[in-house]
Design an enzyme around this catalytic site. Sequence first.
Site, PDB file in Angstrom:
ATOM      1  N   GLU A 158       0.840  -1.215   0.000  1.00 37.97           N
ATOM      2  CA  GLU A 158       0.000   0.000   0.000  1.00 37.97           C
ATOM      3  C   GLU A 158       0.870   1.258   0.000  1.00 37.97           C
ATOM      4  O   GLU A 158       0.793   2.057   0.932  1.00 37.97           O
ATOM      5  CB  GLU A 158      -0.868   0.010   1.273  1.00 37.97           C
ATOM      6  CG  GLU A 158      -1.684  -1.232   1.531  1.00 37.97           C
ATOM      7  CD  GLU A 158      -2.187  -1.332   2.983  1.00 37.97           C
ATOM      8  OE1 GLU A 158      -1.795  -0.499   3.830  1.00 37.97           O
ATOM      9  OE2 GLU A 158      -2.967  -2.245   3.258  1.00 37.97           O
ATOM     10  N   PRO A 159       1.690   1.471  -1.014  1.00 44.58           N
ATOM     11  CA  PRO A 159       2.538   2.674  -1.001  1.00 44.58           C
ATOM     12  C   PRO A 159       1.739   3.927  -1.348  1.00 44.58           C
ATOM     13  O   PRO A 159       0.845   3.886  -2.199  1.00 44.58           O
ATOM     14  CB  PRO A 159       3.586   2.388  -2.077  1.00 44.58           C
ATOM     15  CG  PRO A 159       2.914   1.435  -3.019  1.00 44.58           C
ATOM     16  CD  PRO A 159       1.893   0.661  -2.220  1.00 44.58           C
ATOM     17  N   GLY A 160       2.045   5.021  -0.678  1.00 46.73           N
ATOM     18  CA  GLY A 160       1.409   6.300  -0.988  1.00 46.73           C
ATOM     19  C   GLY A 160       2.476   7.311  -1.377  1.00 46.73           C
ATOM     20  O   GLY A 160       2.763   7.539  -2.550  1.00 46.73           O
ATOM     21  N   ARG A 161       3.111   7.895  -0.359  1.00 49.31           N
ATOM     22  CA  ARG A 161       4.103   8.949  -0.557  1.00 49.31           C
ATOM     23  C   ARG A 161       5.151   8.616  -1.627  1.00 49.31           C
ATOM     24  O   ARG A 161       5.491   9.453  -2.459  1.00 49.31           O
ATOM     25  CB  ARG A 161       4.830   9.185   0.777  1.00 49.31           C
ATOM     26  CG  ARG A 161       5.811  10.343   0.762  1.00 49.31           C
ATOM     27  CD  ARG A 161       6.672  10.329   2.051  1.00 49.31           C
ATOM     28  NE  ARG A 161       5.905  10.110   3.242  1.00 49.31           N
ATOM     29  CZ  ARG A 161       5.336  11.087   3.974  1.00 49.31           C
ATOM     30  NH1 ARG A 161       5.499  12.337   3.624  1.00 49.31           N
ATOM     31  NH2 ARG A 161       4.635  10.790   5.040  1.00 49.31           N
ATOM     32  N   ARG A 205       2.543  20.451   5.686  1.00 49.96           N
ATOM     33  CA  ARG A 205       3.508  19.566   6.336  1.00 49.96           C
ATOM     34  C   ARG A 205       4.518  20.295   7.228  1.00 49.96           C
ATOM     35  O   ARG A 205       4.833  19.803   8.313  1.00 49.96           O
ATOM     36  CB  ARG A 205       4.216  18.675   5.311  1.00 49.96           C
ATOM     37  CG  ARG A 205       3.228  17.788   4.519  1.00 49.96           C
ATOM     38  CD  ARG A 205       3.927  16.825   3.581  1.00 49.96           C
ATOM     39  NE  ARG A 205       4.833  15.950   4.279  1.00 49.96           N
ATOM     40  CZ  ARG A 205       6.145  16.114   4.361  1.00 49.96           C
ATOM     41  NH1 ARG A 205       6.733  17.104   3.734  1.00 49.96           N
ATOM     42  NH2 ARG A 205       6.868  15.278   5.061  1.00 49.96           N
ATOM     43  N   CYS A 252      -2.773  34.071   8.913  1.00 49.84           N
ATOM     44  CA  CYS A 252      -2.572  34.740  10.190  1.00 49.84           C
ATOM     45  C   CYS A 252      -2.278  33.746  11.308  1.00 49.84           C
ATOM     46  O   CYS A 252      -3.104  33.515  12.193  1.00 49.84           O
ATOM     47  CB  CYS A 252      -3.814  35.568  10.524  1.00 49.84           C
ATOM     48  SG  CYS A 252      -4.110  36.760   9.230  1.00 49.84           S
ATOM     49  N   GLU A 253      -1.117  33.118  11.226  1.00 50.23           N
ATOM     50  CA  GLU A 253      -0.639  32.180  12.241  1.00 50.23           C
ATOM     51  C   GLU A 253       0.882  32.242  12.183  1.00 50.23           C
ATOM     52  O   GLU A 253       1.448  32.235  11.089  1.00 50.23           O
ATOM     53  CB  GLU A 253      -0.994  30.722  11.875  1.00 50.23           C
ATOM     54  CG  GLU A 253      -2.449  30.380  11.811  1.00 50.23           C
ATOM     55  CD  GLU A 253      -3.060  30.067  13.151  1.00 50.23           C
ATOM     56  OE1 GLU A 253      -2.319  29.843  14.120  1.00 50.23           O
ATOM     57  OE2 GLU A 253      -4.297  30.071  13.218  1.00 50.23           O
ATOM     58  N   TYR A 309       0.564  14.339   0.446  1.00 51.06           N
ATOM     59  CA  TYR A 309       0.139  14.953   1.703  1.00 51.06           C
ATOM     60  C   TYR A 309       0.229  16.479   1.648  1.00 51.06           C
ATOM     61  O   TYR A 309       0.556  17.113   2.649  1.00 51.06           O
ATOM     62  CB  TYR A 309       0.934  14.367   2.885  1.00 51.06           C
ATOM     63  CG  TYR A 309       0.786  12.867   2.982  1.00 51.06           C
ATOM     64  CD1 TYR A 309      -0.428  12.303   3.345  1.00 51.06           C
ATOM     65  CD2 TYR A 309       1.840  12.000   2.660  1.00 51.06           C
ATOM     66  CE1 TYR A 309      -0.588  10.929   3.401  1.00 51.06           C
ATOM     67  CE2 TYR A 309       1.686  10.622   2.705  1.00 51.06           C
ATOM     68  CZ  TYR A 309       0.469  10.102   3.082  1.00 51.06           C
ATOM     69  OH  TYR A 309       0.309   8.737   3.137  1.00 51.06           O
TER      70      TYR A 309
HETATM   71  C1  LIG Z   1      -1.110   6.151   5.038  1.00 49.05           C
HETATM   72  C2  LIG Z   1      -1.156   4.688   4.852  1.00 49.05           C
HETATM   73  C3  LIG Z   1      -0.421   4.077   3.827  1.00 49.05           C
HETATM   74  C4  LIG Z   1       0.532   4.847   2.948  1.00 49.05           C
HETATM   75  O1  LIG Z   1       1.619   5.378   3.648  1.00 49.05           O
HETATM   76  P1  LIG Z   1       2.797   6.106   2.854  1.00 49.05           P
HETATM   77  O2  LIG Z   1       3.742   6.495   3.910  1.00 49.05           O
HETATM   78  O3  LIG Z   1       2.209   7.286   2.157  1.00 49.05           O
HETATM   79  O4  LIG Z   1       3.359   5.110   1.890  1.00 49.05           O
HETATM   80  C5  LIG Z   1      -0.566   2.724   3.640  1.00 49.05           C
HETATM   81  N1  LIG Z   1      -1.394   1.977   4.424  1.00 49.05           N
HETATM   82  C6  LIG Z   1      -2.115   2.531   5.422  1.00 49.05           C
HETATM   83  C7  LIG Z   1      -3.006   1.670   6.238  1.00 49.05           C
HETATM   84  C8  LIG Z   1      -2.010   3.890   5.672  1.00 49.05           C
HETATM   85  O5  LIG Z   1      -2.711   4.423   6.672  1.00 49.05           O
END
Ligand SMILES: *Cc1c(COP(=O)(O)O)cnc(C)c1O
Length: 426
Positions: free
Chosen positions: A284-287, A323, A353-354, A381
């Site tokens: 499950e890669p995101g970033r 971030r 304004c912070e 993100y």
């Molecule tokens: C956020 C998340 C990801 C992705 O994380 P990255 O750091 O963006 O790769 C994968 N699985 C779950 C359950 C998450 O909450």
Amino acid sequence: MTQALLPGHPHVHYRDQTLFVDHVSAADLASQFGTPLFVYSKAAMLSALAAYQRGFAGRKAQICYAMKANSSLAVLQVFAQAGCGFDIVSGGELARVQAAGGDLSKVIFSGVGKTRAEMREALELGIGCFNVESEAELEVLNDVALSVQRQAPVSIRVNPNVDPKTHPYISTGLKGNKFGVAHDRAVQTYQHAAALPGLRVVGIDCHIGSQITQVDPYLDAMDRILDLVEAIEAAGVPIHHIDFGGGLGINYNGDTPPEADALWARLLAKLDARGFGDRQLMIEPGRSLVGNAGLCLTEVLYLKPGEQKNFCIVDAAMNDLPRPAMYEAFHHIVPVQQSAAAPTLYDVVGPVCESGDWIGRERALAAQPGDTLAVLSAGAYCMSMSSNYNTRGRLAEVLVDDQGPHLIRRRETAQDTFALENLLPA
Ligand SMILES: *Cc1c(COP(=O)(O)O)cnc(C)c1O
């Protein structure tokens, strides 16, 4: 002359002192679409994905893009067309997968707080798997599944209790985190799940944190999970797939995470050595798929010299790039037009304004009002965490591919930001 900018940012480079995203000039993008502006490179996303695909060549593996990193429809479309499934955390994200034409059978639903309505919707759409995070959720999911006469495919998120050595706000696999089921309760939880008629156990999953730059936490988590798979199967519950989550880091500021294929060469060697090499795998890669495929173009509004600090005030702010304010995160900030003038140290800040509204501290820039700067590593993100704070409309987004730039989201107007509101009766 073409000059590469930074390792890990293959899509951004200077050509004759002007910044380019692939073959498109960032200065042209800023003048055509205005600032502040998110710009994404399709080629950079596909090359990040290709590193995973190389790593899994010849294996039974499904890559599910964790879309909370960047859930813009055109970004989802790129990954759907490349064969990815999606890791979602809400009913809203499920609706986005549908709108982007994603394959619902490749959707996995994570998150500690799924509602009954979200479960029902996902069941009716036939998603691939629910990643369940507690015993209480198992009971509710069973109930909902029976009420719609379905069997819910489930995996249980196990907390392997390893330290991913990352920022505490983004580490998720330690005992004190809200995520997953404790390692020493896992076998019991699986037996419980297997006994519920509305559920069908299909897998096991973990996710230990984010922006992980070392291999060891992954190796440790894998050992812990494989130990559990052995114990769970010995207790009579077969596990069809193993999902190792996401979390691989990117180069923000000299970080040196392993390449996805190198990481997986190490992990697959362990899987093979322990006799699990032919299991169905999920990740499950995101970033790591989108972070360095994006940048934010922002215009310098004012320079404000001071006794202790100089401020460079730009038109992007903490509501667009949250971030730094949230995690004290670092983004490189570079000029769109390089200059030979002597640089000055500035704190780069936005109009909100912070005092927390800063984007970079003590950056050497030769900036003038009207110049455009690029905030790098803004593909993950950023847009997905942005807000309308200070009634600032969300930014426009442009995706660059071989044909050129495409406006994938128009800039929000002030009217857009209050379109859902009502005045009281007169
Ligand atoms: C956020 C998340 C990801 C992705 O994380 P990255 O750091 O963006 O790769 C994968 N699985 C779950 C359950 C998450 O909450």
